[in-house]
Design an enzyme around this catalytic site. Structure first.
Site, mmCIF file in Angstrom:
data_model
loop_
_atom_site.group_PDB
_atom_site.id
_atom_site.type_symbol
_atom_site.label_atom_id
_atom_site.label_comp_id
_atom_site.label_asym_id
_atom_site.label_seq_id
_atom_site.Cartn_x
_atom_site.Cartn_y
_atom_site.Cartn_z
ATOM 1 N N TYR A 53 41.767 41.768 39.183
ATOM 2 C CA TYR A 53 40.414 42.024 39.684
ATOM 3 C C TYR A 53 40.422 43.194 40.674
ATOM 4 O O TYR A 53 39.678 43.198 41.649
ATOM 5 C CB TYR A 53 39.810 40.748 40.301
ATOM 6 C CG TYR A 53 39.890 39.580 39.348
ATOM 7 C CD1 TYR A 53 39.073 39.534 38.237
ATOM 8 C CD2 TYR A 53 40.838 38.559 39.514
ATOM 9 C CE1 TYR A 53 39.166 38.493 37.324
ATOM 10 C CE2 TYR A 53 40.943 37.510 38.612
ATOM 11 C CZ TYR A 53 40.099 37.490 37.516
ATOM 12 O OH TYR A 53 40.202 36.464 36.625
ATOM 13 N N PRO A 98 45.212 32.488 31.374
ATOM 14 C CA PRO A 98 45.646 32.955 32.694
ATOM 15 C C PRO A 98 45.316 34.426 32.903
ATOM 16 O O PRO A 98 45.418 35.233 31.979
ATOM 17 C CB PRO A 98 47.163 32.767 32.641
ATOM 18 C CG PRO A 98 47.500 32.971 31.189
ATOM 19 C CD PRO A 98 46.334 32.379 30.427
ATOM 20 N N GLY A 99 44.911 34.764 34.107
ATOM 21 C CA GLY A 99 44.667 36.166 34.453
ATOM 22 C C GLY A 99 45.465 36.515 35.695
ATOM 23 O O GLY A 99 46.556 37.065 35.641
ATOM 24 N N ARG A 100 44.911 36.096 36.838
ATOM 25 C CA ARG A 100 45.485 36.464 38.131
ATOM 26 C C ARG A 100 46.974 36.143 38.267
ATOM 27 O O ARG A 100 47.743 36.925 38.805
ATOM 28 C CB ARG A 100 44.709 35.717 39.219
ATOM 29 C CG ARG A 100 45.056 36.167 40.611
ATOM 30 C CD ARG A 100 44.418 35.220 41.651
ATOM 31 N NE ARG A 100 43.074 34.817 41.392
ATOM 32 C CZ ARG A 100 41.987 35.398 41.929
ATOM 33 N NH1 ARG A 100 42.119 36.400 42.758
ATOM 34 N NH2 ARG A 100 40.780 34.952 41.641
ATOM 35 N N ARG A 140 37.498 43.297 46.345
ATOM 36 C CA ARG A 140 37.749 41.907 46.751
ATOM 37 C C ARG A 140 37.593 41.648 48.256
ATOM 38 O O ARG A 140 37.010 40.632 48.647
ATOM 39 C CB ARG A 140 39.130 41.438 46.265
ATOM 40 C CG ARG A 140 39.341 41.574 44.755
ATOM 41 C CD ARG A 140 40.577 40.831 44.262
ATOM 42 N NE ARG A 140 40.377 39.408 44.342
ATOM 43 C CZ ARG A 140 40.893 38.627 45.259
ATOM 44 N NH1 ARG A 140 41.684 39.119 46.175
ATOM 45 N NH2 ARG A 140 40.632 37.344 45.251
ATOM 46 N N CYS A 189 29.888 54.717 52.663
ATOM 47 C CA CYS A 189 28.924 54.585 53.741
ATOM 48 C C CYS A 189 28.370 53.172 53.840
ATOM 49 O O CYS A 189 27.171 52.943 53.628
ATOM 50 C CB CYS A 189 27.810 55.600 53.526
ATOM 51 S SG CYS A 189 28.512 57.247 53.498
ATOM 52 N N GLU A 190 29.238 52.231 54.100
ATOM 53 C CA GLU A 190 28.825 50.845 54.328
ATOM 54 C C GLU A 190 29.813 50.216 55.288
ATOM 55 O O GLU A 190 31.022 50.431 55.171
ATOM 56 C CB GLU A 190 28.878 50.022 53.028
ATOM 57 C CG GLU A 190 27.924 50.497 51.983
ATOM 58 C CD GLU A 190 27.379 49.370 51.124
ATOM 59 O OE1 GLU A 190 27.416 48.198 51.544
ATOM 60 O OE2 GLU A 190 26.914 49.698 50.029
ATOM 61 N N TYR A 238 34.639 39.019 48.753
ATOM 62 C CA TYR A 238 35.034 37.623 49.001
ATOM 63 C C TYR A 238 35.708 37.436 50.361
ATOM 64 O O TYR A 238 36.247 36.364 50.634
ATOM 65 C CB TYR A 238 36.032 37.149 47.939
ATOM 66 C CG TYR A 238 35.689 37.498 46.521
ATOM 67 C CD1 TYR A 238 34.612 36.889 45.877
ATOM 68 C CD2 TYR A 238 36.449 38.414 45.812
ATOM 69 C CE1 TYR A 238 34.311 37.208 44.564
ATOM 70 C CE2 TYR A 238 36.156 38.733 44.496
ATOM 71 C CZ TYR A 238 35.076 38.130 43.882
ATOM 72 O OH TYR A 238 34.784 38.446 42.587
ATOM 73 N N GLY A 284 42.850 30.150 36.015
ATOM 74 C CA GLY A 284 42.559 29.684 37.364
ATOM 75 C C GLY A 284 43.735 29.475 38.294
ATOM 76 O O GLY A 284 43.531 29.286 39.502
HETATM 77 N N1 LLP Z 1 38.810 32.102 31.697
HETATM 78 C C1 LLP Z 1 37.536 32.217 32.079
HETATM 79 C C2 LLP Z 1 36.477 31.673 31.228
HETATM 80 C C3 LLP Z 1 37.223 32.862 33.295
HETATM 81 O O1 LLP Z 1 35.953 32.965 33.671
HETATM 82 C C4 LLP Z 1 38.271 33.382 34.108
HETATM 83 C C5 LLP Z 1 37.976 34.060 35.364
HETATM 84 C C6 LLP Z 1 39.596 33.250 33.647
HETATM 85 C C7 LLP Z 1 39.825 32.589 32.446
HETATM 86 C C8 LLP Z 1 40.767 33.787 34.410
HETATM 87 O O2 LLP Z 1 40.905 33.181 35.655
HETATM 88 P P1 LLP Z 1 42.213 33.481 36.539
HETATM 89 O O3 LLP Z 1 43.406 32.910 35.816
HETATM 90 O O4 LLP Z 1 42.338 34.943 36.706
HETATM 91 O O5 LLP Z 1 41.918 32.793 37.818
HETATM 92 N N2 LLP Z 1 36.769 38.438 40.671
HETATM 93 C C9 LLP Z 1 37.308 37.225 41.255
HETATM 94 C C10 LLP Z 1 37.821 36.273 40.197
HETATM 95 C C11 LLP Z 1 36.788 35.942 39.149
HETATM 96 C C12 LLP Z 1 37.304 35.037 38.083
HETATM 97 C C13 LLP Z 1 36.343 34.954 36.943
HETATM 98 N N3 LLP Z 1 36.797 34.179 35.828
HETATM 99 C C14 LLP Z 1 38.378 37.586 42.264
HETATM 100 O O6 LLP Z 1 38.641 38.776 42.457
HETATM 101 O O7 LLP Z 1 38.942 36.708 42.912
#
Ligand code: LLP
Length: 419
Positions: A371, A274-276, A312, A342-343, A316, A239
């Protein structure tokens, strides 16, 4: 900080000119910097070096197996949410003892697959899922290591679609109902309770919601301990946000320090997902301008990437900075950068200042590593784009561009239509 920089007015990724890759690979493509990926992972992971921890990269944010392999080599694990993501993680060489599995709708087949792989932990999100896991584990004659994802009802102060830890969201078990579920799990022969987990949302730009939820989890763990349930793993989810424009998210070290201060006295292995924060600013989408068009109300820059490649902005209203690949002093103007789909919702940037562009020029859609490709689709029957990883002076195509044959793979015209 990332490794996308201008040299002699040419945008480079590390030591490679982006225009050179575009000439050889074609456009559009996703471009990642190995050095940025590695540095972001190491900065995040080493911020927790003082305590037992495991950084499980959120596969959904960027799921290419080359990138998963890189993080595995750096000591990371994987946070998965489907059988497909488990397959990717295992294919990439992520050790199963570093894989955690979240998600509200795991199927029995997926549970069985993850049990066979012997992953570290299932983050169970409902009582029915617990019962299903017990059944599947009993049939396989194994014990499932389990953590329950609790929903702490904390406002992450982010976009509504990516808030997950509010009482009204579908995720987790309401924290007040949590103890009963742990007591039930304790009775089940093929369940081994080991953890508590949560994930309150994505693109958080403040530390306070994380701390608020951690406090609630600590109280919760104390209640479990009072029942004689020992928790060895605490999973705080992902997050942490990044800078797309003018956000000022906490640095991973600041985030880590705040968490560790709050954790003091808790004897748990910390799991992070962590992802993003790792991949967001390590990737860009490179696209070529097809045409420009001055409408009565606004100017459009029509490019070869669309909402199917980067969802995105449409989904969003997300902002991605747009930079010229060759900065020849063209200046900037307000225009919409739009794709061929086409949108009307097919835009990469709207009402923003973007480089003044001519047909044939290249643009870089920044901060697209998270993402981006992983949410791309074949809408409008557009083959999915290539992914390229730069490392130093070299680049590697880590995913081939799809072709038309790929588009119809698996489709069939039934006999009755064949005459
Ligand atoms: N763990 C769980 C259980 C999650 O559902 C997520 C993201 C993460 C970790 C990783 O979160 P991050 O560190 O990346 O914030 N598609 C959206 C974001 C969706 C996030 C879904 N869950 C976007 O493009 O902003």
């Amino acid at each position: 900080m990332n490794h996308f920089i201008y040299r002699n007015q040419e945008l480079c990724c590390e030591e490679v000119e982006v225009a050179k890759i575009a000439a050889e690979v074609g456009t559009p493509f996703y471009l990642y910097s190995h050095a940025t990926l590695a540095r972001h992972f190491q900065t995040f992971d080493s911020s927790f070096a003082n305590i037992p921890h495991l950084s499980c990269f959120a596969v959904k944010s960027c799921s290419n197996i080359a990138i998963l392999r890189l993080f595995a080599q750096l000591g990371g694990g994987a946070d998965i949410v489907s059988g497909g993501e488990l397959f990717r993680a295992l294919t990439a060489g992520v050790p199963p003892e570093r894989i955690v599995y979240s998600g509200v709708g795991k199927t029995r087949e997926e549970l069985a697959y993850a049990l066979r792989a012997n992953i570290l932990q299932f983050n169970v999100e409902s009582e029915q899922e617990l019962e299903a896991l017990q059944e599947v584990a009993a049939a396989a004659g194994v014990k499932a290591r389990v953590s329950f994802r609790v929903n702490p009802d904390v406002d992450p102060q982010t976009h509504a679609y990516i808030s997950t830890g509010l009482a009204k969201n579908k995720f987790g078990i309401p924290i007040d109902q949590g103890v009963a579920v742990y007591l039930r799990a304790r009775e089940l022969a093929n369940i081994q309770v080991q953890g508590v987990s949560c994930h309150i949302g994505s693109q958080l730009t403040q530390v306070s919601p994380f701390i608020e939820s951690l406090r609630k989890l600590k109280n919760f763990i104390a209640r479990l301990q009072a029942e004689g349930i020992r928790i060895s793993h605490l999973d705080l989810g992902g997050g942490l946000g990044i800078q797309y424009r003018d956000e000022e998210p906490p640095h991973p070290e600041e985030y880590a320090q705040a968490i560790q201060a709050e954790l003091a006295g808790l004897d748990c292995t910390l799991i992070l997902e962590p992802g993003r924060v790792i991949v967001g600013n390590a990737g860009a989408l490179i696209t070529r301008v097809h045409y420009t068009k001055q409408g009565p109300a606004k100017k459009f820059v029509i490019v070869d990437a669309g909402m199917n490649d980067l969802a995105r902005p449409s989904l969003y209203g997300a902002y991605h900075a747009i930079r010229p690949v060759r900065d020849h002093g063209q200046g900037r103007e307000v225009a919409d950068v739009v794709g061929p789909i086409c949108e009307t919702g097919d835009f990469l940037s709207r009402d923003q200042e973007v480089p003044v562009s001519l047909p044939g020029e290249l643009l870089a859609v920044m901060s697209a590593g998270a993402y981006g490709f992983s949410m791309s689709s074949n809408y409008n029957s557009r083959p999915r784009v290539a992914e390229v990883l730069v490392a130093g002076a070299g680049y590697h195509v880590i995913r081939q561009r799809e072709n038309y044959e790929d588009l119809v793979r698996g489709e069939e015209i039934p006999a009755f239509l064949q005459s």
